[in-house]
Design an enzyme around this catalytic site. Structure first.
Site, PDB file in Angstrom:
ATOM      1  N   GLU A 103       0.829  -1.207   0.000  1.00 58.89           N
ATOM      2  CA  GLU A 103       0.000   0.000   0.000  1.00 58.89           C
ATOM      3  C   GLU A 103       0.866   1.261   0.000  1.00 58.89           C
ATOM      4  O   GLU A 103       0.586   2.219  -0.743  1.00 58.89           O
ATOM      5  CB  GLU A 103      -0.928  -0.009   1.213  1.00 58.89           C
ATOM      6  CG  GLU A 103      -1.728   1.267   1.429  1.00 58.89           C
ATOM      7  CD  GLU A 103      -2.716   1.584   0.328  1.00 58.89           C
ATOM      8  OE1 GLU A 103      -3.188   2.738   0.274  1.00 58.89           O
ATOM      9  OE2 GLU A 103      -3.016   0.692  -0.496  1.00 58.89           O
ATOM     10  N   HIS A 111       2.489   1.804  -3.342  1.00 52.83           N
ATOM     11  CA  HIS A 111       1.511   2.285  -4.322  1.00 52.83           C
ATOM     12  C   HIS A 111       1.299   3.787  -4.166  1.00 52.83           C
ATOM     13  O   HIS A 111       1.234   4.521  -5.161  1.00 52.83           O
ATOM     14  CB  HIS A 111       0.189   1.540  -4.145  1.00 52.83           C
ATOM     15  CG  HIS A 111      -0.886   1.999  -5.074  1.00 52.83           C
ATOM     16  ND1 HIS A 111      -0.720   2.078  -6.442  1.00 52.83           N
ATOM     17  CD2 HIS A 111      -2.165   2.433  -4.833  1.00 52.83           C
ATOM     18  CE1 HIS A 111      -1.828   2.521  -7.007  1.00 52.83           C
ATOM     19  NE2 HIS A 111      -2.707   2.755  -6.052  1.00 52.83           N
ATOM     20  N   HIS A 161     -20.072  -9.739 -16.098  1.00 50.56           N
ATOM     21  CA  HIS A 161     -18.761  -9.416 -16.676  1.00 50.56           C
ATOM     22  C   HIS A 161     -18.440 -10.333 -17.854  1.00 50.56           C
ATOM     23  O   HIS A 161     -17.925  -9.879 -18.884  1.00 50.56           O
ATOM     24  CB  HIS A 161     -17.678  -9.538 -15.609  1.00 50.56           C
ATOM     25  CG  HIS A 161     -16.294  -9.330 -16.149  1.00 50.56           C
ATOM     26  ND1 HIS A 161     -15.914  -8.172 -16.800  1.00 50.56           N
ATOM     27  CD2 HIS A 161     -15.188 -10.142 -16.153  1.00 50.56           C
ATOM     28  CE1 HIS A 161     -14.650  -8.266 -17.181  1.00 50.56           C
ATOM     29  NE2 HIS A 161     -14.194  -9.451 -16.808  1.00 50.56           N
TER      30      HIS A 161
END
Length: 305
Positions: A59, A62, A214
């Site tokens: 995290e 990122h 999807h």
């Protein structure tokens, strides 16, 4: 200046590719809460080597790469604005790149501070690919790809232009359904591809509906892309920029379908899932370039006359 712009645009694309990878990695590894509910730091401070966890590191990395990429995007937008101010697409693309970069960062911050909604987080990925596509288009203009493929003489009919615009919008919606699969944790809702036990079974949960939706959206996208490719090779074969783009788009969609199926068969292998995200991002950028060419068609026709 031109050489600098070329190098900088390539570096910016690389940075944004890392950001797209990083965002997908955060989702796939469940690292979104790795830094708690504070932003931009981790739990209000820098990551210390003594308390590093994989989730926290993913995290934080990122966030750091997003910050670095922001600098690259802003510099590219400003330089392109100054150097290519005579190109009508430069200013809109520069504005879109910076604006959607800011929106993307704010949505990421909001998700950390106020919690994550799967439908909003799916849109977060959609925002990032718009930013990515605008940067790719700026880079293509900087490298003068139009001249290499003689795209300045390209004239499209109304039918092809409408199909390209509509296909690009639809691709964006299909991407959203794919991002929703990830954020709704529906990747393995139907653990056999394309259907369970080779036949359609009525869904009985939100995850089932999301997964089926999807797959249907992806199938329609493949068929539509094949149809547009057929149109191009039937009526526009003399334009290399179109034929090359459509062949490349078919390659992307084939790889996308393969990685989608493999994601299911491998139980969502991390590397395959990341490739799945990157391929559709590149396909969307390519379709946006075709939209750019379509938007020039009328002016090209008038200039040639």
């Amino acid at each position: 200046m031109k050489k600098f712009l070329k190098v900088w645009s390539v570096l910016t694309i690389i940075c944004m590719t890392v950001v797209v990878f990083g965002g997908a990695l955060v989702t796939k590894t469940g690292s979104a809460d790795g830094c708690g509910n504070s932003w931009p730091l981790c739990n209000g401070q820098l990551v210390r080597l003594t308390d590093v966890t994989p989730e926290k590191l993913i995290e934080f990395m990122h966030r750091m790469t997003t910050g670095i990429s922001s600098i690259f995007v802003i510099v590219l937008a400003i330089c392109a604005w100054i150097y290519m101010k005579n190109r009508r697409e430069t200013k809109p693309l520069a504005i879109i790149a910076v604006l959607f970069l800011i929106i993307q960062a704010l949505m990421g911050m909001a998700a950390v501070v106020w919690g994550q909604n799967p439908y909003i987080m799916a849109l977060h990925f959609g925002i990032s690919i718009i930013c990515y596509a605008s940067i790719v288009l700026l880079a293509l203009m900087i490298f003068e790809v139009d001249r290499k493929f003689d795209a300045r003489n390209l004239v499209m009919g109304t039918k092809l232009r409408i199909n390209i615009y509509a296909l690009t919008i639809y691709t964006y919606l299909a991407v959203y359904t794919g991002a929703l699969v990830r954020h709704e944790k529906a990747s393995m809702a139907v653990p056999v591809w394309p259907f369970e036990n080779g036949k359609f079974i009525m869904p009985d949960s939100v995850q089932d509906y999301v997964q089926y939706f999807h797959r249907v959206a992806a199938f329609i996208l493949i068929v539509w892309l094949l149809y547009v490719t057929w149109l191009v090779f039937r009526d526009y074969r003399r334009y290399r920029v179109l034929t090359f783009s459509m062949v490349l788009s078919l390659l992307f969609i084939a790889l996308q379908a393969v990685t989608g199926a493999l994601s299911v068969y491998t139980g969502v292998n991390l590397y395959i899932a990341l490739a799945h995200s990157l391929i559709i991002t590149m396909l969307f950028a390519l379709l946006c370039y075709l939209c750019l060419l379509a938007s020039r068609s009328k002016s090209n026709r008038l200039r040639i006359k």
